[in-house]
Enzyme design. Structure first.
Site, mmCIF file in Angstrom:
data_model
loop_
_atom_site.group_PDB
_atom_site.id
_atom_site.type_symbol
_atom_site.label_atom_id
_atom_site.label_comp_id
_atom_site.label_asym_id
_atom_site.label_seq_id
_atom_site.Cartn_x
_atom_site.Cartn_y
_atom_site.Cartn_z
ATOM 1 N N GLN A 1 32.067 11.816 -42.641
ATOM 2 C CA GLN A 1 31.971 13.168 -43.181
ATOM 3 C C GLN A 1 33.332 13.838 -43.346
ATOM 4 O O GLN A 1 33.430 14.878 -43.996
ATOM 5 C CB GLN A 1 31.079 14.030 -42.275
ATOM 6 C CG GLN A 1 29.648 13.544 -42.255
ATOM 7 C CD GLN A 1 28.787 14.371 -41.316
ATOM 8 O OE1 GLN A 1 28.732 14.099 -40.126
ATOM 9 N NE2 GLN A 1 28.131 15.374 -41.845
ATOM 10 N N HIS B 1 28.396 6.588 -36.149
ATOM 11 C CA HIS B 1 27.802 7.825 -36.673
ATOM 12 C C HIS B 1 27.298 7.518 -38.101
ATOM 13 O O HIS B 1 27.850 7.993 -39.094
ATOM 14 C CB HIS B 1 28.828 8.958 -36.659
ATOM 15 C CG HIS B 1 28.227 10.325 -36.752
ATOM 16 N ND1 HIS B 1 28.401 11.301 -35.795
ATOM 17 C CD2 HIS B 1 27.427 10.901 -37.690
ATOM 18 C CE1 HIS B 1 27.760 12.414 -36.146
ATOM 19 N NE2 HIS B 1 27.166 12.189 -37.298
ATOM 20 N N GLU C 1 22.381 9.955 -33.039
ATOM 21 C CA GLU C 1 21.034 10.199 -33.546
ATOM 22 C C GLU C 1 20.328 8.938 -34.062
ATOM 23 O O GLU C 1 20.086 8.786 -35.265
ATOM 24 C CB GLU C 1 21.078 11.266 -34.652
ATOM 25 C CG GLU C 1 21.532 12.619 -34.127
ATOM 26 C CD GLU C 1 21.338 13.757 -35.139
ATOM 27 O OE1 GLU C 1 21.110 13.478 -36.330
ATOM 28 O OE2 GLU C 1 21.389 14.918 -34.716
ATOM 29 N N GLU D 1 25.842 18.182 -30.367
ATOM 30 C CA GLU D 1 25.812 18.932 -31.629
ATOM 31 C C GLU D 1 24.882 20.111 -31.489
ATOM 32 O O GLU D 1 23.789 19.990 -30.917
ATOM 33 C CB GLU D 1 25.283 18.071 -32.786
ATOM 34 C CG GLU D 1 26.280 17.109 -33.357
ATOM 35 C CD GLU D 1 25.715 16.308 -34.528
ATOM 36 O OE1 GLU D 1 24.867 16.837 -35.286
ATOM 37 O OE2 GLU D 1 26.125 15.141 -34.665
ATOM 38 N N TRP E 1 26.298 14.327 -46.046
ATOM 39 C CA TRP E 1 25.434 13.210 -46.431
ATOM 40 C C TRP E 1 24.795 13.429 -47.800
ATOM 41 O O TRP E 1 25.486 13.733 -48.746
ATOM 42 C CB TRP E 1 24.386 12.951 -45.318
ATOM 43 C CG TRP E 1 25.017 12.896 -43.962
ATOM 44 C CD1 TRP E 1 24.922 13.831 -42.970
ATOM 45 C CD2 TRP E 1 25.882 11.865 -43.424
ATOM 46 N NE1 TRP E 1 25.653 13.446 -41.863
ATOM 47 C CE2 TRP E 1 26.244 12.243 -42.104
ATOM 48 C CE3 TRP E 1 26.377 10.655 -43.914
ATOM 49 C CZ2 TRP E 1 27.078 11.467 -41.295
ATOM 50 C CZ3 TRP E 1 27.193 9.875 -43.109
ATOM 51 C CH2 TRP E 1 27.526 10.280 -41.826
#
Ligand code: NOJ
Length: 510
Positions: A48, A151, A197, A392, A452
């Protein structure tokens, strides 16, 4: 007249920062002592933010390839440049320092460190050089890194070779990658997260195909992915403990996603529905790394696809974390599905039709401060009061992606400021009133970044970036000023981080 105007303007210049500062809400409802006990920071991830997609021999991740397919990314953008952290990391770290940030969560790009990605392949010297330089810059500025290994940026070569998480080969290759990372950066990095995640990875990347690589592997892929990912995690943790953490100065865990599920009514059936959702979404990974097996509810309802752990694997998984990592954004209500005791319906309004909280830019996100308290307290009760790191927490402000330039108005984000105040206050309540052992909290995200599938349209940063300007200028938003003044500068965690790293106090090594 000119003089009067000039005087007026000079006064405005002097007073305006005060006026602006006064417009921010007061501190979170936390005891000073609680603020000192929690290491606060900001977060980002490689795909990102880094950009420099092909620099120094880096090979593509599945996102680089996916973003090239027309229609996949909402604004047609790609992660090729992102926030240009690769070139601007010194500037970004200086900005963090000016805000009083002392902890930074980031991730390593697997395919930058190991372009061929597989077991036995050589690390890229440019990749090593880049991350060592970033970690050094952080240290020189008094900022401690917390580093995630995966990630969501699966190296495309592994996708092509054996479809990433679908194949058990990922266990060996990931463990090798972790080994290289621990060996190469272990002197600079003490805080590790294996996976970010996994729920998203296995539902969206290797389940319904919404996310890169964009292949639909269905239910069979989803549960297989979770299984292989969990074993890759457990192997990496064992390696870390056996080979790299004999002095017990390091910490390792996994970043588990959950939205809190609140029973829609007090009815037994609604409570059961809410628990079903938590078991299947969160317990899937949390039960596995804590108890060494899947929740009973998953075994009962997913037996067609859910793989089975051997006794040895269960042993390996049990307590395979030092801290339980949580990424939490919101809450929804859950209600029964009549006639299906194993199901749940998700609702965004309560029984009186009132929305759960103010909606963000992201369709799935509502401002529900009490969600963090309930989730943390749930984790305390179910998992034997673990050390918890909120890896987060944050919100996307409506319409921010349409703002033009860098004028003062583009830095106003009242919803985000209110969100952080509310969530941090509730996190403190969980610590102060419910005895939750929360030791880290990272606001997501440091700067606006590449979100994303939503590209640059959806913004989460506490620092704005004007992506329309090729220089990618940064500007601290109100939420960033609020966090700086009331959280980062108050938490005084440099010393505290040292104490946290002393395991005896935490007692959480195994
Ligand atoms: C969780 C992900 O880890 C992060 O990459 C993403 O930007 C945020 N959620 C917001 O959607």
């Amino acid at each position: 007249m000119g003089k009067v105007w000039a005087l007026g303007f000079a006064c405005w210049l002097l007073v305006s920062p005060l006026v602006l500062a006064q417009s921010l809400p007061g501190p979170p409802e936390c005891k000073a002592d609680t603020m000192k006990k929690i290491a606060f920071g900001v977060g980002s991830s490689a795909a990102q933010s880094e950009g420099a997609a092909a620099v120094g021999g880096r090979s593509p991740s599945v996102w680089d390839v996916f973003a090239k397919q027309p229609g996949k990314i909402q604004d047609g953008s790609s992660p090729a440049v992102a926030t240009d952290f690769f070139n601007k990391y010194k500037q970004d770290i200086a900005l963090m320092k000016s805000m009083g940030v002392k902890n930074f969560r980031m991730s390593i790009s697997w395919s930058r460190l190991l372009p061929q990605a597989v077991k036995g392949s050589s690390p890229s010297s440019d990749g090593v050089k880049f991350y060592r330089a970033v970690f050094k810059e952080l240290k020189d500025n008094g900022i401690e890194p917390a580093v995630t290994l995966y990630h969501w940026d699966m190296p495309q070569v592994l996708q092509d070779k054996y479809q990433g998480f679908i194949d058990r080969q990922i266990i060996e290759d990931f463990t090798y990658y972790a080994d290289v990372a621990f060996k190469t950066f272990g002197d600079q990095v003490k805080k590790w997260t294996t996976f970010n995640e996994p729920w998203v990875t296995c539902n969206l990347q290797y389940g319904n195909g919404d996310f890169a690589p964009g292949v639909q592997y269905g239910d069979s892929g989803k549960w297989k992915c979770g299984h292989n990912l969990l074993l890759a995690h457990a192997n990496a943790v064992r390696l870390f403990r056996q080979k790299y953490n004999s002095d017990k100065k390091g910490r390792i865990g996994m970043a588990l996603w959950s939205e809190w599920s609140e029973p829609w009514t007090d009815k037994f059936e609604d409570k059961r529905a809410a628990q079903n959702k938590i078991d299947i979404d969160f317990g899937w990974f949390a039960d596995a790394i804590h108890f060494g097996d899947y929740p009973a509810q998953a075994k009962k309802t997913q037996s067609a696809f859910l793989p089975v752990f051997t006794e040895e694997e269960k042993k390996l998984l049990r307590r395979s974390y030092d801290y339980m990592g949580l990424t939490i954004y919101t809450a929804k209500f859950a209600s029964e599905v009549p006639g299906n005791p194993n199901g749940w319906w998700v609702r965004t309004t309560d029984v009186n039709g009132k929305v759960v909280g103010q909606q963000a830019e992201s369709y799935w996100l509502y401002n529900v401060p009490w969600s963090i308290n309930r989730m943390l307290t749930y984790m305390k009760n179910r998992y034997d009061n673990p050390y918890i790191w909120v890896l987060e927490n944050g919100i996307s402000e409506k319409g921010e992606g349409n703002r033009v330039g860098m004028g003062p108005d583009t830095l106003r984000d009242p919803l985000r400021t209110d969100y952080f105040r509310g969530y941090i206050s509730e996190a403190c309540k969980a610590v102060e009133s419910n005895g939750v052992r929360l030791t880290h909290y990272f606001a997501w995200s440091f700067t606006d970044n590449w979100e994303w599938r939503e590209g640059f349209k959806t913004r989460f940063g506490v620092v704005r970036i004007d992506f329309a300007n090729p220089q990618l200028p940064r500007g601290i938003k109100d939420s960033g000023r609020w966090l700086s003044e009331h959280v980062f500068k108050k938490s005084g965690q440099t010393k505290q981080v040292g104490e946290v790293l002393n395991f005896d106090e935490l007692g959480a090594a195994c």
